[in-house]
Design an enzyme around this catalytic site. Structure first.
Site, PDB file in Angstrom:
ATOM      1  N   ASP A  90       0.883  -1.150   0.000  1.00 29.73           N
ATOM      2  CA  ASP A  90       0.000   0.000   0.000  1.00 29.73           C
ATOM      3  C   ASP A  90       0.933   1.215   0.000  1.00 29.73           C
ATOM      4  OD1 ASP A  90      -2.230   1.711   0.546  1.00 29.73           O
ATOM      5  OD2 ASP A  90      -1.513   1.788   2.607  1.00 29.73           O
TER       6      ASP A  90
ATOM      7  N   ASP B 250      -1.688  -0.935   5.831  1.00 28.31           N
ATOM      8  CA  ASP B 250      -1.904  -0.424   7.171  1.00 28.31           C
ATOM      9  C   ASP B 250      -3.344  -0.013   7.441  1.00 28.31           C
ATOM     10  OD1 ASP B 250      -1.972   1.812   5.562  1.00 28.31           O
ATOM     11  OD2 ASP B 250      -1.172   3.105   7.137  1.00 28.31           O
TER      12      ASP B 250
ATOM     13  N   ASP C  99      -7.016  -1.594   3.083  1.00 27.34           N
ATOM     14  CA  ASP C  99      -6.161  -2.713   2.681  1.00 27.34           C
ATOM     15  C   ASP C  99      -6.648  -4.032   3.255  1.00 27.34           C
ATOM     16  OD1 ASP C  99      -4.339  -0.866   1.547  1.00 27.34           O
ATOM     17  OD2 ASP C  99      -3.538  -0.484   3.545  1.00 27.34           O
TER      18      ASP C  99
END
Lengths: 62, 827
Positions: free
Chosen positions: B521, B714, B718
């Site tokens: 990410d 995080d 996600d």
């Protein structure tokens, strides 16, 4: 040597008693935590040396 | 409690002139260097702090008379206790109580919390003195092995959220654990421990009897018979009580037709025991009781090591409860607080500034900015006005909003997303461990060789054929294998934890070691996750005015301005007006200051130097958010911001690429920004922006068709993708949802820990492979001896511990995570 025929079962019986004690201790949770009690021992004296500091909380209800 | 904290908190902000740093001051609480503008006004020279949070923690600890903590704690390890400042409001939800709080003896309640941030004995001591810090807490017991704190409290005088906040303020962030699950775990732990202990006792006694047999002391057939019957009787419970773990596993393995280590183990144990018992009854032939009893004991040791690491990391929180607020304020009719998931469609709710939006809905009145970063990964807040749709779980940044509820609870976008996380988790195929994969071939090979031996000896000496075949099964019983892998994994997990990487299970360690695609990410993982000043064009004289105007805003850009412009003398600020999604207007020291987007200051821009408009265009082309500052109607500067890449990102990715991994970046942020970040990261297999959580999930599922995928993220956005990946890693500071979806998490920010996790995992796999190779080599020798008819029970009894010893030593001596952890400590 014939005494073995008596002693051996006796020894097994005694070990059996120890095993029972072990079962009892396990069921009581004596072995649940194997790490922290060792550390607690090291820090026990910290409580005794505690200065008379102003408390934020009322005394602990036991 | 609250009163005692407020003076410390009110001391922020502090002017830089208040204190001058002495020679290398270190924070009295966490040991980090004290910044020039420290927060130590009240404590004179003897205690200095790096931040208010530390000062608060220090004052709580001293105030409760627990100052001995500071004398007793070991060296600070660079992981200072920092409060997260969360409200933990979800802990007071009745649903939370029903799942996590159990009743204790004497009318109290019991709450078990996993606590992070424990680094030494003094931490344990401090945690267990929780009753002195928080009223209404009766006792607190910490279990270091599991990282769990059991709090007994009085529900009448303290709420769970207050307990959680008290822990958090001390710097130990709590996470809830499930009471029901805990009871089940405790039962199975005790059962395994019981089996392990009894197996050890039985093995010891059987070995003593075997010694008598081997040494020839029992040459008299009467004694020999006594010892053989004695060992048989003692081995019986070892096999069928202690060893039932393996027998059951083997049955399950047969039923589901999946290879498992238990199968070859059980075949060896059962065949060995059956033949030995038969020989005992006959009074002639060989018995293997001692080998079997020791085997079962050693295997249980391995099993116990393995079980210990599956706990502690269990994650249980009801995801939606954690992210959407538990209650909402209804304003249609009498204003009243209602549970958020029971909001009816059409209800009008008020969302105050800085509050989380309780349900999906349409804005009715008010204009504001909404931070959707958690949900979508978009770095900049979205401006909303009446008629716009907002989603549960996002944060209202600027001004109060009224919204009409469209869906609430589990049907919100957040709820659906979290459901997909749960589903993906439930449907995840378990990772087949290397040892279990080997086990499949093992069974076939062992049975085949036993058959060959049997047939061979049928011709050579029919009376010994069965004995030799059984000896082979006993000797090839993969004891070393069954113990080496759990031990290697157990050691690696422990060292990884010391290095700040927590795996939820050993299988993920194995899965991580296989080269595949690493999907990162962007926001918060590769980048810092907050905006910082990138460039400034214009007159620097206006910066103090700008800072003063922005000081009170919650907008990320305003925060970036405040963070990057040093505080100057106090300026008089009046009439601050925020225009959500546009800018701010204020009178600062008599000047009219307008700050905001190019559109907001279009009039000023057209009347000023063209340089500023050009700069604004250039920054937009770079994908950087930029703002314009105008003082008294004249444009005085253009500032641009960027979410800076983490310092270790490039180097770590390079190292990962060198190790054979393919790197991809998936982000919810604008494609332009993602593209720019991708340029700084070196070659990537994909760098895609503008991905919704649902799209990320689909991307991962597609990528999995062509190899293992590791997702590193995080945020909530996600979480779904993470739960679909082969292995998911949550980086430090991630949302609770990411932690739940993750198989591993780091407690230190940055990509460096991911690299370390991968390296450690690969080293661990090498150790596992080495153990398996040792074990197989030993088995080959054993098989050769068996087929030649040379194995006696004594030889088997000597060979087996010998092989286990080599494998165990190899597992213990291996450097998996250790070195890197040490380096970390030094730097």
């Amino acid at each position: 040597m014939t005494v073995l025929f008596v002693v051996l079962p006796l020894a097994v019986l005694l070990s059996g008693l120890a095993a029972l004690a072990f079962v009892w201790a396990t069921r009581r949770g004596q072995f649940d935590d194997l790490e922290t009690p060792a550390l607690r021992l090291l820090t026990d004296e910290l409580d005794e040396r505690r200065p008379a500091a102003p408390k934020l909380s009322p005394p602990r209800r036991a | 409690m609250t009163q005692s904290l407020s003076p410390a908190l009110s001391r922020l902000p502090v002017s830089p002139a208040a204190t001058a740093p002495s020679s290398e001051p270190a924070c009295a609480h966490c040991g980090l260097p004290v910044p020039a503008a420290d927060v130590t006004a009240d404590r004179g020279a003897e205690a200095r702090f790096c931040c208010t949070a530390c000062a608060v923690a220090h004052s709580i600890i001293q105030g409760a008379g627990l100052g001995a903590y500071y004398e007793r704690r070991s060296e600070l390890d660079g992981a200072p206790a920092r409060p997260s400042g969360k409200s933990y409001a979800e802990y007071d939800d009745p649903a939370f109580a029903s799942r996590h709080v159990t009743s204790a003896a004497g009318g109290g309640a019991c709450l078990e919390l996993f606590v992070s941030g424990i680094h030494c004995t003094a931490c344990v001591w401090l945690l267990e003195r929780l009753p002195r810090v928080q009223d209404g807490v009766r006792s607190a017991r910490f279990d270091l092995g599991r990282g769990a704190l059991e709090v007994i409290f009085e529900p009448a005088s303290v709420r769970p959220s207050e307990i959680a906040r008290a822990l958090d303020r001390l710097g130990y962030a709590p996470h809830p654990s499930l009471a029901a699950q805990r009871d089940g775990e405790r039962r199975s732990d005790r059962a395994l421990w019981l089996r392990l202990g009894l197996a050890g006792a039985l093995a010891g006694n059987v070995m003593l009897m075997a010694l008598a047999l081997y040494s020839g002391a029992a040459a008299d057939p009467a004694y020999a018979s006594l010892f053989r019957w004695g060992s048989c009787l003692l081995t019986l419970p070892a096999v069928f009580f202690c060893g039932s773990v393996f027998l059951r596993g083997a049955l399950a393995s047969l039923r589901t037709r999946t290879p498992h280590m238990d199968l070859p183990i059980s075949i060896g144990i059962v065949a060995g025991f059956a033949r030995s018992a038969w020989n005992t009854a006959l009074g002639s032939g060989e018995v293997y009781f001692d080998s079997l009893a020791v085997l079962i004991f050693l295997l249980l040791v391995g099993r116990w090591l393995q079980a210990r690491h599956h706990r502690g990391a269990t994650q249980t929180l009801d995801l939606i409860a954690a992210l959407a607020p538990a209650t909402a304020v209804r304003v249609d009719g009498e204003p009243r607080e209602v549970p958020a998931d029971a909001l009816p469609v059409g209800a009008i709710v008020e969302v105050a500034r800085d509050d989380r939006i309780p349900a999906d809905g349409i804005v009715v009145t008010g204009e504001s900015c909404v931070d959707t970063a958690w949900l979508t990964g978009e770095a900049l807040p979205e401006a909303v006005k009446p008629g716009d749709r907002v989603y549960a779980g996002t944060v209202n940044l600027a001004a109060p909003l009224h919204l009409r509820v469209e869906v609430a609870g589990r049907e919100t976008r957040l709820g659906r997303l979290m459901r997909s996380v749960e589903e993906a988790q439930a449907h995840r195929a378990p990772i087949v461990r290397l040892a279990d994969r080997v086990a499949g071939y093992f069974v076939v090979a062992a049975l085949g060789l036993a058959l060959v031996t049997f047939v061979l000896w049928r011709f050579l000496d029919p009376s010994r054929a069965v004995d030799h075949a059984v000896a082979l099964l006993v000797v090839t019983c993969p004891c070393a294998l069954g113990m080496a892998t759990p031990l290697a994994v157990s050691v690696a997990l422990k060292r990884a934890a010391a290095a700040g990487i927590f795996f939820k299970g050993g299988e993920f360690l194995e899965a991580l070691a296989r080269p595949g695609t690493l999907v990162f990410d962007k926001t918060g993982t590769l980048t810092e996750g907050r905006l910082a000043l990138a460039s400034f064009t214009g007159d620097s004289q206006i910066l103090p005015l700008l800072r003063a105007a922005e000081e009170r805003s919650g907008h990320p850009i305003a925060r970036a301005v405040v963070a990057s412009v040093p505080a100057g003398p106090e300026l008089v600020v009046e009439g601050v007006t925020e225009f959500p999604g546009a800018g701010v207007e204020a009178r600062v020291a008599g000047h009219c200051v307008r700050v905001g987007s190019g559109a907001f200051l279009a009039q000023e821009l057209s009347g000023s130097d063209a340089e500023f408009a050009l700069e604004l265009g250039a920054q937009a082309a770079l994908g950087r958010p930029a703002i314009v500052v105008a003082v008294d109607g004249k444009v005085k500067g253009v500032l641009s911001f960027t979410d800076p890449l983490r310092a270790d990102a490039r180097a770590s990715l390079d190292a990962l690429r060198a190790a054979g991994y393919r790197i991809a970046v998936l982000s919810g942020d604008q494609p332009l920004v993602v593209g720019r970040v991708a340029c700084e990261l070196g070659p990537l297999v994909a760098a895609e922006g503008g991905k919704s959580p649902e799209q990320k999930l689909a991307w991962i599922e597609r990528a999995r068709q062509s190899g293992p995928v590791v997702m590193i993220g995080d945020g909530i956005n996600d979480a779904a993708a993470m739960s679909a990946a082969d292995v998911a890693i949550a980086v430090h500071g991630g949302a609770e949802a990411a932690l739940v979806a993750a198989d591993a998490f780091t407690t230190v920010a940055g990509v460096g820990k991911v690299l370390e996790a991968v390296r450690g995992a690969r080293r661990t796999l090498t150790v596992i492979r080495r153990g398996i190779a040792f074990s197989l080599a030993y088995n080959l020798v054993g098989v050769g001896l068996c087929m030649a008819g040379l194995v006696s029970p004594l030889l088997a009894a000597v060979l087996m511990p010998l092989s286990s010893l080599t494998v165990v030593t190899s597992a213990l001596k291996a450097r998996t995570f250790q070195q890197s952890a040490r380096k970390e400590m030094k730097s």
